[in-house]
Each structure stands twice: as structure tokens, then as C-alpha cells.
Scaffold this active site. Structure first.
Site, PDB file in Angstrom:
ATOM      1  N   ASN A   1       1.366   4.022  -0.021  1.00  0.00           N
ATOM      2  CA  ASN A   1       0.817   2.676  -0.101  1.00  0.00           C
ATOM      3  C   ASN A   1      -0.598   2.838   0.414  1.00  0.00           C
ATOM      4  O   ASN A   1      -0.789   3.301   1.544  1.00  0.00           O
ATOM      5  CB  ASN A   1       1.554   1.719   0.844  1.00  0.00           C
ATOM      6  CG  ASN A   1       3.010   1.511   0.447  1.00  0.00           C
ATOM      7  OD1 ASN A   1       3.414   1.829  -0.668  1.00  0.00           O
ATOM      8  ND2 ASN A   1       3.785   0.968   1.370  1.00  0.00           N
TER       9      ASN A   1
ATOM     10  N   TYR B   1      -7.801  -2.715   3.618  1.00  0.00           N
ATOM     11  CA  TYR B   1      -7.602  -2.386   5.038  1.00  0.00           C
ATOM     12  C   TYR B   1      -8.433  -1.184   5.462  1.00  0.00           C
ATOM     13  O   TYR B   1      -8.661  -0.968   6.631  1.00  0.00           O
ATOM     14  CB  TYR B   1      -6.134  -2.059   5.327  1.00  0.00           C
ATOM     15  CG  TYR B   1      -5.172  -3.195   5.113  1.00  0.00           C
ATOM     16  CD1 TYR B   1      -5.428  -4.454   5.636  1.00  0.00           C
ATOM     17  CD2 TYR B   1      -4.001  -2.992   4.398  1.00  0.00           C
ATOM     18  CE1 TYR B   1      -4.545  -5.487   5.447  1.00  0.00           C
ATOM     19  CE2 TYR B   1      -3.091  -4.027   4.210  1.00  0.00           C
ATOM     20  CZ  TYR B   1      -3.375  -5.267   4.733  1.00  0.00           C
ATOM     21  OH  TYR B   1      -2.488  -6.291   4.539  1.00  0.00           O
TER      22      TYR B   1
ATOM     23  N   ASN C   1      10.190   2.378   3.432  1.00  0.00           N
ATOM     24  CA  ASN C   1       8.807   1.946   3.213  1.00  0.00           C
ATOM     25  C   ASN C   1       8.033   1.915   4.524  1.00  0.00           C
ATOM     26  O   ASN C   1       8.427   1.200   5.456  1.00  0.00           O
ATOM     27  CB  ASN C   1       8.793   0.543   2.597  1.00  0.00           C
ATOM     28  CG  ASN C   1       7.374   0.030   2.363  1.00  0.00           C
ATOM     29  OD1 ASN C   1       6.693   0.488   1.435  1.00  0.00           O
ATOM     30  ND2 ASN C   1       6.924  -0.890   3.197  1.00  0.00           N
ATOM     31  N   GLU C   2       6.980   2.682   4.592  1.00  0.00           N
ATOM     32  CA  GLU C   2       6.046   2.665   5.732  1.00  0.00           C
ATOM     33  C   GLU C   2       6.736   2.752   7.086  1.00  0.00           C
ATOM     34  O   GLU C   2       6.329   2.075   8.026  1.00  0.00           O
ATOM     35  CB  GLU C   2       5.192   1.394   5.681  1.00  0.00           C
ATOM     36  CG  GLU C   2       4.305   1.327   4.484  1.00  0.00           C
ATOM     37  CD  GLU C   2       3.157   0.340   4.615  1.00  0.00           C
ATOM     38  OE1 GLU C   2       3.180  -0.478   5.540  1.00  0.00           O
ATOM     39  OE2 GLU C   2       2.227   0.419   3.799  1.00  0.00           O
TER      40      GLU C   2
ATOM     41  N   LYS D   1      -1.961 -11.352  -1.945  1.00  0.00           N
ATOM     42  CA  LYS D   1      -2.346 -10.218  -2.789  1.00  0.00           C
ATOM     43  C   LYS D   1      -1.761 -10.317  -4.191  1.00  0.00           C
ATOM     44  O   LYS D   1      -1.874  -9.395  -4.994  1.00  0.00           O
ATOM     45  CB  LYS D   1      -1.946  -8.908  -2.128  1.00  0.00           C
ATOM     46  CG  LYS D   1      -2.702  -8.645  -0.840  1.00  0.00           C
ATOM     47  CD  LYS D   1      -2.600  -7.231  -0.341  1.00  0.00           C
ATOM     48  CE  LYS D   1      -3.188  -7.134   1.046  1.00  0.00           C
ATOM     49  NZ  LYS D   1      -2.372  -7.760   2.094  1.00  0.00           N
TER      50      LYS D   1
END
Ligand code: GCB
Length: 763
Positions: free
Chosen positions: A441, A447, A386-387, A542
């Protein structure tokens, strides 16, 4: 036969590192498992929760394990975050690295007759070569998934410490099933293996006994299951149960038995038309979930898992991304039973650590994830990372991703692999081309960019990824329950703005069947001790539901309207009841097709819509106004009171407490007191750098690098040298995206000053 003894009660705990000779003099706190030592400090903000060693000890009498079972006894921990070293009566049993998977040690020859001392040294220190190392959530330390002793009254039993856990792997085919298990090699004295398969109504569909060929340890058997009842997701999550017994057939004695649920289903993903379950289109629309809970951290029990699942079901999701690590076996079981399609993943997150032990840790976490969860029909995807491109990419990182993908494929050829990339990762990066599937994502409207950009972003990436199916693994916005606005906008933290982002995202995704899956971020608010968002410290807000699971935010009902079928109506504004607008828009979410609005008892308007009902604006009367939205017997209401101005209790105002050093520094930079001379607008000049360019692009230009070092790293070093140090490497994120995380420590106008400087540098 085996016995499973609950080993969760009457532990002792001591924070810090205790040497053997200090054991008796240390002060111990009595605890039961599951337990974490960060339940409170991991959620209160400040990024200062205890990350270090702690010791758990259990003094127990050998009598807790019946005598005839002591020769074959094992201890299994559900998880220990992040490293565990285990000792019994001073003898070292072994180590386990990785905070999310189960592990098992043989304790047979270390047990003593009288009292026994089991010691587990747990460590969640930052510097360990164990992922996650850096991520947007609290890494709760402790023995947070409990312990059990598994023991046998004879030598013949199934292997229970293969990849840390039971060695039973079931691979369903079209009308047959392969069953693989392992037995203890040196001790197999059983004469037969009996395979028994029951369907979901407990009716036996297969029973077969085979003679054991003595001496083998790895058994594979294919059994016919004609016309199996399929596992069909939400509509019919039919499960079979396989039970395998080791027997001394002539004596009619069963020596050990093991069982697991499984399901028959097929799936595939098409780049143009998305996900198919059992040959039929089944667009995956769902949520991401973390495993923590307010005041409990990760030390939760089945009732918290049940509650989470019930809320996910209520929203109507058909898929869950269990982010960002292996979650509790109980939750994967729930997903099987409830028909959720699952994306399961390892915590290879937010960057790559180039220590060789860290690579090995990724391999072992992936192997354990797969081998411990192989039988769940709900799991369709193994997530590799992830990322990780967020702080820059490297050839070595690509190699590791490829290797992890091969490991996943080798261990499990039946599932698809996937990766979640951060919005700035280019589609040409190998990070998009090493797994079967890939996702972004993206936080359009939070953002970066605007909430209107979800569709265009997806179209652009889909067009670029000519041979990779594209999904969206995260999107969303923060909502802190007390903030409200009739004109919601980015970063205002209102419940209303969060809902707008989700409305727009879902509108865009709904029109794009090529997206093989979309997962909103996040089903629940969760602990992130380093955060300070919307006046709420230590939390990522969130979620669609609050951290304590007590309140469903407005956006929750949008999803319920889009995804669920039990009739309901929800009128928005439950916490936004003092209304200052001249005319108030009444919005409702519903899965019904036609709704009527009543204001103070009068029918005002009837509207047909799909999920989101926006009635014409109405004028409120002085005092309280009753707003009812109704369809047949289904209705919801809210009372709005007319007020003259925006109640200040609804508006979040960032309180900045800038350090003196930073304020002084900024005064010098701007040359104008605390104010900068830069235009307070982010201007993008064609052909020139701006704060929207990825830092790695900015850093290609020495003037760009210098600008960030002088204007950002410098003041940061006055307050947080290690963060300042991190600014030396430019990653895929733009300064604009990073700004959101660091702006609290720096003057508001700095972003304009930086942009102005970058604007002068020609690309
Ligand atoms: C992400 C990360 C997730 C964060 C989320 C956020 O992209 O994958 O771990 O929590 O963004 O809220 O910033």
C-alpha cells in the site's frame, strides 16, 4: 425438501446490555434486518460512536415454521458485528466471533409450540479479542446482513452448518470437476445422490446418479466435463451450476437439494510479467471497496450492492479487492457474474494483538472466509493481512502469518495467498516472504513523497523482492468535492489534486507489466469516524465516487478513459467553474483517440492523446464561456466564468482549535510565543535522523526516543493520553507519515521543531 424462511422482519432492538430479567421492562425499538446501531454515529466524526453490547429480540409464533419442518430447523445469520450470543426461549444456542461471516445454529429442539423468543446479544466492543481492533474505518455493530430460517421436512439433508454455512465445495479442474459435500451423519437415509451440472445457457451437461453408501458424511465425486466453457473475466464470465440432490431413488423422491454456481478457469502470476487468466496475460487493474453506505453503515441491501458493481463496471475495472474483510455473498456472486477477479481478505489489520484468543479468531475468520466462498470463480487470492507491520513487527506476528498461510493452503490448494504491506515495511521482512504474492500500500504524493515517485518506488521494491511477485494494493489521495485549485498540491483535498495523483500513478503502473495487480484506494468514500479530513468529519474521502454514490469525482473519469471501451468524453472542472487563472488549461478524459476543443462555439484545437487530453491554455472572455470537447457525436461541456481572484469557497483552510494546555506548552518549548524558532522547512542531513525515518529507527537512539516523547507524546498526553501512550512503541511509519493523523491537535510548526531535534542525532 428444504424451505427457506425470511427472518428479517419484526425484530426489536435495545442498545446496551440487558439481563434476562430486564427483558420485559426494557424499551424496545422496532427494527427490521439488516440493521446496524451505528448508521449515524459511525459516520459523523469524533471517534465516539457506540461500541458495546446491544440486544436484538424476535418474538415469533411457531406457526411461522410449518409443523413438519420444526424437527429440522436452523437459524442462519448473514453476519453479526462483532460477537453474537444467541438464545432461543432462554436456552443458549451458541456464540459466534467475527463480524463478517455467516453462522448457523440448530434450533429444532428449542422451538416451542406457541410463541418463541429469539434473542441475539451483539457486541462490537473495542476490547474484544476479535479483529479488526484498530483500523481506518468504522466497525458498525449489529445484525447487518439479515437472518433466515432453513428447515427441512425430513431428517435427510445436507449439512448446513459446516464452517457456519453450506457444506458444498466445488473444485473445477481442466475438464472435470470435484464436488464435495457433507450430509448429516446420523440421519442419512437417502439411497442415491444425483449430480446435475448445467452450463450458463441452462443446458444440462452432466447428470449422474450414484447409489448412496449409507453412513458416510463426507462425499467427494469427480465428474467429467469435456471441453468446458471457460470463465474469462470481463469478456465472458461463463458460469456453470451444479445441483446435488439426495434422493430415495426407488420412490423417485428428492429429499434435499443444494446448488452452487462455479466456473472453469486457470490463472497464474509471473514475477516479471504479471497475472495470466486461462494462459493469457490479463493485467489486473482495479479498485478496493468497503461495504458501507451513507446513513446505512453496513446494513445495505442488494440494490446498494448492485449500484456499487455497476459503478465499478462503468469505471472499467477488471478486479476488485474486497477490503478489509469478508463481504456479502451477494457481492461475490456479482463478481462471478460480472467477471471481476477478486482479492478476498480477513480483517487482520493495522497491528497484531498477542492474546491467544485473538490468534484463534484470525484462524476462524480465515477458515470461514475460505469455506464460505470457496466456489466463486472470481476469487483468485486469499488476503492474509493488511498493514500489520505499521506499529512494529514481532517474531510471534511472523509465526501467525505463516500459520494463516498454511491454513489457507490446506483448505484451498487452488488459489494464491497474498498480503498487503505498509510502505515502510522492508522487503526483507518475513511479512513479504510468507505468502505466494505480496503487495505494497503506497501513498506517494499523499502521506509520503511525491506523486512522481510511484514508478521508482515500484522498481526499487521489485528489484529487492527477487522471488516474490509484487503488486500495489492501495494508492490514492483525498478529494472533498467542494475544494478546487488550478495549482493542485498535496494535502489541499482538491478534486484536481486527487486526479493528478491517479494520473501519475497510472502512467507509472502502465509502464510496469511486472505489477501483478494494482488496486486504487478507494472506489467509494467511506466512514471512518475518527477522521477529520479536508473539513469533512468521520469520512475517508479517497473515493472516486462520493459516500452517497451520487457524484463521480474527476478521477473516476480518468479510469473510465483508461479502462472502458464505450465511447465517452469528460471535460474536467464540472465543480470548478469560477476560473481565476489568466489562462485556463482545459483537460478532458476520454477513451477516444482524437478530440476537438470548442470555446464559445469556435474550434480551437484538435488533439490526439491516450486517455488524458491537455489542450493549450485558453483565455476566457468576461462572463460565461462555453467549453465543449467533441469527437464525432460524443461530446461533453462545461461553462467557465471568469473571476478576478481565487474564490474562497474553493480553498480548504484547516481550522485548528488547539487546546489551551497545548498552546501554552508549545509557547514554552519554542520560547517564542506560538511561533517556533525552527526553520519552516524539513531539512534532511545525510547521516542524521529526520522525520522521514521510521519511528523504529528513531527509537534505536535514546535521544531520538526522548525527542518524540518530549515533543510529541507530552502535548498529546494533555489531550489524548491513550494516543500518547501509543507513541511509546515505534513502528514502521515515519513521524512524517504519522504527523498527518495527529497534526490537527498540535501546532503546525511542531513538525519542524521535531525535525530540527532529530537532525542533530547522528545515525
Ligand atoms: C491504508 C489502509 C486503509 C486506509 C488507507 C488510508 O493503507 O490499508 O485501510 O483507509 O490507508 O486512506 O489511509
Amino acid at each position: 425438501m428444504r424451505k427457506i424462511i425470511d427472518f428479517n422482519k419484526e425484530w426489536e432492538f435495545c442498545k446496551g446490555d440487558i439481563r434476562e430479567d430486564e427483558m420485559s421492562t426494557s424499551s424496545w425499538e422496532k427494527v427490521d434486518l439488516p440493521h446496524t446501531y451505528n448508521a449515524l454515529d459511525g459516520q459523523d466524526g469524533g471517534n465516539d460512536y457506540y461500541q458495546g453490547p446491544a440486544v436484538y429480540r424476535k418474538l415469533f409464533s411457531a406457526d411461522e415454521i410449518p409443523e413438519e419442518y420444526r424437527e429440522n430447523a436452523y437459524i442462519r445469520f448473514g453476519a453479526a458485528s462483532k460477537r453474537a450470543d444467541v438464545y432461543l426461549n432462554g436456552a443458549y444456542l451458541g456464540k459466534h466471533d467475527g463480524g463478517f461471516s455467516a453462522f448457523t445454529f440448530d434450533i429444532s429442539d428449542k422451538l416451542t409450540k406457541g410463541s418463541n423468543e429469539l434473542v441475539v446479544r451483539v457486541d462490537n466492543s473495542k476490547e474484544l479479542p476479535i479483529y479488526p481492533m484498530f483500523a481506518d474505518f468504522t466497525f458498525f455493530g449489529g445484525l447487518y446482513r439479515g437472518a433466515e430460517v432453513i428447515c427441512f421436512d425430513g431428517d435427510e439433508h445436507f449439512n448446513i452448518d459446516e464452517y457456519g454455512t453450506d457444506a458444498l465445495w466445488i473444485t473445477p479442474g481442466k475438464d472435470s470437476v470435484d464436488i464435495r459435500f457433507k450430509a448429516r451423519t446420523d440421519k442419512c437415509g437417502f439411497t442415491a445422490v444425483i449430480y446435475d451440472i448445467c452450463d450458463g445457457t441452462k443446458v444440462e451437461v452432466v447428470r449422474q446418479s450414484i447409489t448412496n453408501e449409507y453412513g458416510r458424511d463426507d462425499y467427494v465425486m469427480t465428474l467429467k466435463v469435456p471441453k468446458p466453457h471457460l470463465w474469462k473475466g470481463l469478456s465472458d464470465p461463463h458460469l456453470y451450476t451444479a445441483t446435488i440432490s439426495m434422493a430415495l431413488e426407488d420412490k423417485g423422491e428428492i429429499m434435499d437439494e443444494i446448488s452452487s454456481d462455479f466456473g472453469f478457469r486457470s490463472f497464474r502470476v509471473d514475477r516479471e510479467s504479471g497475472f495470466y487468466l486461462n494462459g493469457e496475460s490479463y493485467p489486473l487493474r482495479g479498485v478496493c471497496r468497503h461495504q458501507d453506505r451513507e446513513n446505512m453503515g453496513w446494513a445495505i441491501t442488494s440494490s446498494e450492492h448492485d449500484e456499487d458493481m455497476q459503478l465499478i463496471r462503468e469505471a472499467g475495472a477488471n478486479t476488485v479487492r474486497l477490503a478489509h474483510y469478508q463481504q456479502a455473498p451477494y457481492f461475490y456472486d456479482l463478481c462471478d457474474r460480472q467477471g471481476m477477479v477478486v482479492w478476498a481478505e480477513i480483517p487482520f489489520i493495522s497491528g497484531y494483538d498477542d492474546r491467544r484468543e485473538s490468534d484463534e479468531n484470525l484462524r476462524s475468520q480465515l477458515r470461514e472466509l475460505i469455506m464460505q466462498n470457496y466456489n466463486h470463480p472470481s476469487i483468485c487470492f486469499w488476503g492474509i493481512a493488511n498493514e500489520i507491520g505499521i506499529a512494529g513487527e514481532s517474531p510471534r506476528m511472523y509465526e501467525v502469518v505463516k500459520e494463516l498461510n498454511s491454513i489457507a493452503k490446506e483448505l484451498d490448494s487452488t488459489r494464491l495467498t497474498t498480503i498487503a504491506n505498509v510502505g515502510m515495511t522492508e522487503t526483507s521482512s518475513p511479512l513479504f516472504h510468507s505468502t505466494d504474492l505480496a503487495t505494497y500500500n503506497e501513498y506517494k504524493g499523499w502521506y509520503e513523497g511525491s506523486a512522481d515517485d510511484h514508478g521508482a518506488f515500484a522498481d526499487e521494491k521489485h528489484a529487492e523482492l527477487v522471488d516474490v511477485p509484487l503488486g500495489i494494493s492501495e494508492y490514492g489521495a483525498e478529494a472533498v468535492m467542494k475544494w478546487h485549485s488550478a495549482e493542485p498540491k498535496v494535502q489541499d483535498y482538491t478534486e484536481e489534486y486527487q486526479a493528478v495523483v491517479h494520473e501519475k500513478a497510472m502512467e507509472a503502473f502502465g509502464q510496469r507489466p511486472y505489477l501483478w495487480g494494482t488496486w486504487l484506494w478507494n472506489m467509494f468514500d467511506f466512514a471512518a469516524d475518527q477522521r477529520d479530513e479536508g473539513g469533512c468529519k468521520g469520512r475517508n474521502n479517497k473515493g472516486l465516487v462520493t459516500f452517497d454514490r451520487k457524484t463521480k469525482k474527476q478521477a473516476f473519469y480518468l479510469y473510465k478513459a483508461l479502462w472502458s471501451s464505450e465511447p465517452f468524453v469528460y471535460v474536467c472542472g464540472k465543480r470548478f467553474t469560477k476560473r481565476y487563472e489568466d489562462k485556463v488549461e482545459i483537460k478532458a478524459y476520454s477513451n477516444l483517440k482524437e478530440l476537438t476543443l470548442f470555446v464559445n462555439g469556435d474550434a480551437v484545437q484538435t488533439l490526439k492523446a491516450d486517455a488524458v487530453f491537455r489542450f493549450d491554455k485558453i483565455q476566457l472572455l468576461a462572463g460565461e464561456n462555453e467549453i465543449v470537447v467533441r469527437a464525432g457525436d460524443t461530446e461533453d461541456k462545461v461553462a467557465f466564468t471568469k473571476v478576478d481572484e481565487i474564490p474562497s469557497e474553493y480553498v480548504f483552510k484547516e481550522e485548528k482549535n488547539l487546546s489551551e494546555a497545548v498552546t501554552q506548552w508549545f509557547a514554552t518549548v519554542s520560547g517564542n510565543g506560538a511561533e517556533s524558532n525552527a526553520v519552516k522547512e524539513i531539512v534532511v542531513n545525510e547521516g542524521f535522523l529526520s522525520v522521514y525515518d521510521p519511528l523504529e529507527e528513531v527509537y534505536k537512539y535514546p535521544e531520538g526516543y526522548n525527542a518524540i516523547q518530549e515533543l510529541v507524546a507530552k502535548p498529546m498526553s494533555l489531550i489524548n493520553p491513550s494516543m500518547a501512550d501509543r507513541m511509546k512503541t515505534g513502528g514502521a511509519m515515519s513521524f512524517h507519515s504519522i504527523w498527518h493523523h495527529i497534526s490537527k491537535m498540535l501546532p503546525d510548526d511542531l513538525i519542524y521543531v521535531v525535525n530540527e531535534r532529530l537532525n542533530k542525532i547522528r545515525k
